[in-house]
Design a protein around this motif. Structure first.
Motif: not given
Length: 159
Positions: A83-84, A130
């Motif tokens: 996700d990052v 997230l």
């Protein structure tokens, strides 16, 4: 625990069903949308041959990295790191047209619109992903904490 058969799904508790649903949203649905945005980032400039080569190289490099990250996410499941990476890739695609324009490289307004639109979609999808992951971990943590509290509770008369 993955469920592939209706009988297996019927044996799950409501919490396990909710966990399977959240993991499905996180890994499959959001991952497929991220993969689609990454593919658009690579394929649209190549198909149209629109814009300068500097912008196309930027889109190609970021798009290929995101295709591998989202493809792995679809195949093995995602986590915070995927996700990052997707969120940072999206932020870069929002900022990169302006940074490339400042460095006197060739930049085109048509690719700028595509970069900002796809970057915004990727950032929003990463943020939603997230949040879904956080909700799933909180639900699993609360369940594990309650289970642990029941097992370790002191009962009078028992050792």
């Amino acid at each position: 625990m993955s469920t592939y058969h209706p009988r297996q799904h019927a044996l799950l508790t409501p919490r396990e069903r909710a966990h399977a649903l959240r993991r499905g949203w996180h890994d499959q649905i959001l991952g497929a949308l991220m993969l689609g945005a990454s593919l658009a980032l690579v394929l649209v400039p190549m198909a149209t041959q629109d814009g300068p080569k500097d912008a196309q190289v930027n889109e190609m490099v970021v798009g290929v990295i995101l295709i591998f990250v989202t493809g792995r996410r679809l195949y093995r499941g995602g986590g915070v790191l995927s996700d990052v990476v997707v969120g940072l890739g999206g932020l870069w695609m929002i900022v990169s047209p302006f940074l490339l324009d400042l460095q006197n490289t060739a930049a085109d307004h048509a690719t700028r619109v595509l970069d900002i639109a796809v970057g915004s979609v990727l950032v929003v999808l990463a943020a939603i992903s997230l949040l879904v992951l956080r909700e799933d971990r909180q639900a699993a943590g609360g369940e594990a904490h309650g289970h642990l509290a029941r097992r370790t509770r002191h009962v009078p008369g028992r050792r």
